[in-house]
Design an enzyme around this catalytic site. Structure first.
Site, mmCIF file in Angstrom:
data_model
loop_
_atom_site.group_PDB
_atom_site.id
_atom_site.type_symbol
_atom_site.label_atom_id
_atom_site.label_comp_id
_atom_site.label_asym_id
_atom_site.label_seq_id
_atom_site.Cartn_x
_atom_site.Cartn_y
_atom_site.Cartn_z
ATOM 1 N N SER A 89 0.816 -1.216 0.000
ATOM 2 C CA SER A 89 0.000 0.000 0.000
ATOM 3 C C SER A 89 0.849 1.265 0.000
ATOM 4 O O SER A 89 0.466 2.279 -0.602
ATOM 5 C CB SER A 89 -0.940 -0.004 1.211
ATOM 6 O OG SER A 89 -0.198 -0.028 2.414
ATOM 7 N N ASP A 100 0.872 0.081 8.073
ATOM 8 C CA ASP A 100 2.208 -0.491 8.072
ATOM 9 C C ASP A 100 2.889 -0.247 6.729
ATOM 10 O O ASP A 100 2.267 0.205 5.772
ATOM 11 C CB ASP A 100 2.166 -1.980 8.400
ATOM 12 C CG ASP A 100 1.432 -2.778 7.327
ATOM 13 O OD1 ASP A 100 0.838 -2.172 6.414
ATOM 14 O OD2 ASP A 100 1.443 -4.019 7.405
ATOM 15 N N ASP A 102 5.325 -2.313 3.962
ATOM 16 C CA ASP A 102 5.948 -3.556 3.506
ATOM 17 C C ASP A 102 7.279 -3.203 2.859
ATOM 18 O O ASP A 102 7.339 -2.377 1.932
ATOM 19 C CB ASP A 102 5.051 -4.274 2.507
ATOM 20 C CG ASP A 102 3.722 -4.680 3.126
ATOM 21 O OD1 ASP A 102 3.738 -5.364 4.149
ATOM 22 O OD2 ASP A 102 2.669 -4.290 2.575
ATOM 23 N N ASP A 154 6.720 -4.634 8.034
ATOM 24 C CA ASP A 154 6.852 -6.037 7.639
ATOM 25 C C ASP A 154 8.071 -6.120 6.724
ATOM 26 O O ASP A 154 8.039 -5.640 5.584
ATOM 27 C CB ASP A 154 5.608 -6.530 6.895
ATOM 28 C CG ASP A 154 4.445 -6.793 7.837
ATOM 29 O OD1 ASP A 154 4.624 -6.681 9.063
ATOM 30 O OD2 ASP A 154 3.342 -7.092 7.332
ATOM 31 N N LYS A 215 -10.208 -0.501 0.552
ATOM 32 C CA LYS A 215 -9.402 -0.959 1.680
ATOM 33 C C LYS A 215 -10.081 -0.631 3.011
ATOM 34 O O LYS A 215 -10.145 -1.473 3.912
ATOM 35 C CB LYS A 215 -8.011 -0.317 1.633
ATOM 36 C CG LYS A 215 -7.052 -0.962 0.648
ATOM 37 C CD LYS A 215 -5.808 -0.119 0.451
ATOM 38 C CE LYS A 215 -5.034 0.063 1.726
ATOM 39 N NZ LYS A 215 -4.345 -1.170 2.173
ATOM 40 N N TYR A 224 -10.228 -8.139 5.653
ATOM 41 C CA TYR A 224 -8.936 -7.711 5.109
ATOM 42 C C TYR A 224 -7.846 -8.478 5.845
ATOM 43 O O TYR A 224 -7.313 -8.024 6.842
ATOM 44 C CB TYR A 224 -8.768 -6.201 5.322
ATOM 45 C CG TYR A 224 -7.589 -5.573 4.598
ATOM 46 C CD1 TYR A 224 -7.758 -4.894 3.405
ATOM 47 C CD2 TYR A 224 -6.301 -5.647 5.140
ATOM 48 C CE1 TYR A 224 -6.689 -4.301 2.757
ATOM 49 C CE2 TYR A 224 -5.226 -5.067 4.496
ATOM 50 C CZ TYR A 224 -5.424 -4.395 3.302
ATOM 51 O OH TYR A 224 -4.354 -3.807 2.651
#
Length: 651
Positions: A89, A100, A102, A154, A215, A224
């Site tokens: 995202s 968060d 990624d 993450d 989302k 989700y």
């Protein structure tokens, strides 16, 4: 229209531009998303940039240390490089406040995944900005989950088959995939897929706004989560991108409306493609159900556009597919009212009612006495709950298993070994989701309960009891995580007489064996248990201050007991009191049999074929019946001989 003139595997459905009314609705959507906190503040944006810079420097330090470990010289180790690539995202430009990031860590060939989960973990542990770190090496895509400078991260890893990683490293070049194992390819493709999605949409601005809307809707409706068997961020992005291809000149409001229209009518398992599957002759496995029979089992295949194409939704189960379908239906109905000016966008984002939908729930509890070990255990359990769901779907009497996408975490300080063991056995103290006014009976009751076990609601002797006796008192910490599964039981047909029996012991024990067989499990520190709960026995915290009364299907025929149930359900305080009393007698996974007699005059509730959100469970009478329906859940620890079978009333 030729393929070169359009994006996607088919021509557009419509190339018309949106009307002025639809453009106005897009402006309203943007303002609604801003009010919902779906955009970063300037301070948050700057903090993210700082965090990304620090992690990038940390990755270079990691590659340097790993190179020295592999006997490279100082100068060569410094020149090996290392780089991070943001994806998901954040890279798509649709991250919201508190979202968060990624990140892919790319290293040269001599740096291994084992180095990543040792050297990199040690480096992160040495940083004061890093909290709640959870390495998860044994999963589909190995990852380190953490908070860095207040931002959820993450962090995945891939080692490319090249001696150095330059600053201008390009991952879209297909040659970077040569020589990589499957886990590394999946990690690299996280970044490659994100870039391909942006390349394949006709209007990035409309795509981003529509995706922000979808989302938020998916998160509010609790669908989700890739790990729980729903759709993750990449899958939702590909679905929105496909609608953008089909309506290339539409504004965001139209895209959202068409999104629900198209996917409500979609004939799953017909797959979703953003482009034709590419074959680069690199002998890598590409999604192809004709060659690989297991891929025929995918319920809602959404295929990634970057080579090698994979199914991003292989975790979707029969139950979660049905739940997603019911949410598509709800979304379609509301979006049609919005487009007609009969509803506001906020109606689409109404919060889920998971904890009011079903009569029966399973509470999966894991505990650890060490915080770091618990973070690892929690991450592993979250990635494996879906496997328990799939096992439960095999039970004949179960119509649907609905996993909740969020876990509930607590830290307790216990005054005795008995209280510690009670929590390890799955008796998690009730946590109120709303503050209680001091001086009220509820506050006094809460204080008495809290005194029993540190700051929690245990039920043992007061913490100061030992002090009163002049004995030393050692505080014992325990960390807990609870996950919930809603159970919808099949309706009892007219040919079935008497009560039915549902045995979950084998399925539960198999899941517990799976958990305990993993290297993350430490017997002396950890415990796992499963509890069977009625809706009225759910803890206060899951309702977050909302009414506890369970939802009922308005189309269901009236029964003799309907009026009584309505009165009982309307009285929240009475329900909570009953729940507390009954909860003290609810068994955890200890091999006991919970008997729930079935009322022959009150048929079980069932969701419609479309997956009605007003689903329930089975009814029950108050009196015990020797032929009663039973739910057997076996436990990791033996139960004392005094326990026997426990008969519970439905509240």
């Amino acid at each position: 229209m030729s393929e070169s003139k359009h994006l996607g595997v088919t021509p557009p459905i419509s190339v018309n531009k949106s009307s002025k009314e639809e453009e106005a609705l897009t402006v309203e959507l943007l303002e609604t998303l801003k009010r919902e906190g779906q955009f970063d503040s300037d301070a948050e944006s700057k903090n993210r940039e700082v965090v990304l810079g620090k992690i990038n420097n940390l990755v270079k330090e990691f590659v340097y240390l790993a190179s020295l470990k592999h006997k490279l010289s100082e100068n060569i180790a410094r020149s090996c490089g290392g780089k991070i690539f943001a994806f998901g995202s954040f890279r798509l430009g649709v991250h919201g406040a508190g979202a968060d990031i990624d990140i892919l860590c790319v290293a040269p060939s001599h740096v291994t995944r084992d180095d990543f989960f040792h050297i990199m973990v040690d480096l992160l542990n040495s940083r004061s900005e890093v909290t709640e770190m959870t390495p998860v090496p044994e999963t589909h895509v190995p990852v380190i989950k953490m908070q860095f400078g207040g931002v959820d991260i993450d962090l995945t890893f891939a080692s490319l088959q090249q001696p150095t990683i330059p600053e201008d490293q390009d991952l879209l070049n297909i040659n970077v995939l040569r020589g990589l194992d499957e886990k590394a390819i999946r990690s690299v493709n996280g970044s490659r897929v994100t870039d391909e999605i942006l390349r394949l949409v006709p209007d990035v601005v409309s795509f981003r706004l529509a995706l922000r809307c979808i989302k938020l809707w998916a998160k509010r409706r609790a669908i989700y989560s890739n790990s729980m068997g729903f759709l993750g961020g990449v899958a939702w992005a590909m679905l929105v991108a496909r609608i953008c291809q089909l309506y290339p000149n539409a504004c965001a409001a139209t895209i959202v409306s068409r999104f629900f229209y198209v996917f409500l009518a979609w004939r799953w398992p017909l797959p979703i493609f953003l482009k034709h599957v590419e074959n680069a002759n690199m002998h890598l496995r590409v999604w192809n159900p004709k060659l690989y029979p297991a891929e025929k089992l995918h319920k809602m295949p959404i295929i990634t556009p970057a080579y090698p194409s994979m199914c991003a939704t292989h975790n979707v189960s029969t139950s979660t597919k049905r739940i997603i379908g019911s949410e598509f239906k709800r979304g379609y109905e509301i979006s049609q009212r919005i487009m007609k000016g009969q509803a506001e966008w906020t109606a689409l984002f109404a919060k889920h009612d998971f904890f009011r939908q079903y009569k029966f729930y399973l509470q999966l509890n894991v505990t650890s006495t060490k915080e770091e070990a618990h973070h690892r255990l929690r991450g592993f359990i979250e990635s494996r709950v879906r496997q328990y769901l799939v096992r439960l779907e095999e039970v004949n009497l179960i119509e649907l298993v609905h996993p909740f996408t969020k876990g509930y975490d607590h830290e307790f300080v216990c005054a005795s070994d008995q209280e510690l063991q009670r929590i390890r056995d799955g008796n998690i103290p009730n946590q109120s989701s709303t503050p209680v006014a001091p001086g009220t009976p509820a506050a006094d009751e809460q204080k008495t309960s809290a005194d029993d076990c540190g700051d929690n609601g245990g039920s043992g002797p007061p913490a100061d009891a030992a002090d009163n006796e002049g004995k030393p008192q050692d505080e014992k910490k325990i960390f807990t995580s609870s996950f919930y599964l809603g159970l919808l039981l099949k309706e009892k047909d007219q040919f079935t007489s008497g009560a039915r029996r549902m045995d979950l012991s084998w399925h539960t024990q198999e899941f517990i064996k799976l958990v305990k067989g993993n290297e993350v499990w430490v017997d002396d520190l950890m415990s796992i248990s499963v509890r069977f709960l009625r809706q009225a026995q759910l803890p206060d915290e899951v309702f977050e201050g909302q009414p506890r009364a369970r939802l009922h299907d308005p189309n269901k025929k009236k029964s003799k007991n309907k009026e009584k149930r309505s009165i009982d359900n309307a009285n929240d305080s009475k329900l909570a009191k009953k729940a507390k009393v009954a909860n003290a007698h609810v068994p955890s996974t200890s091999g006991v049999v919970v008997e729930t007699p079935v009322n022959r005059n009150d048929k079980s509730e069932s969701a419609s074929d479309g997956g009605s959100s007003n689903a329930g469970g089975t009814g029950a009478v108050v009196a015990a019946d020797p032929r009663a329906e039973s739910v057997t859940i076996a436990a990791p620890v033996p139960m004392s001989n005094k326990s026997g079978a426990i008969k519970l009333k439905l509240l």
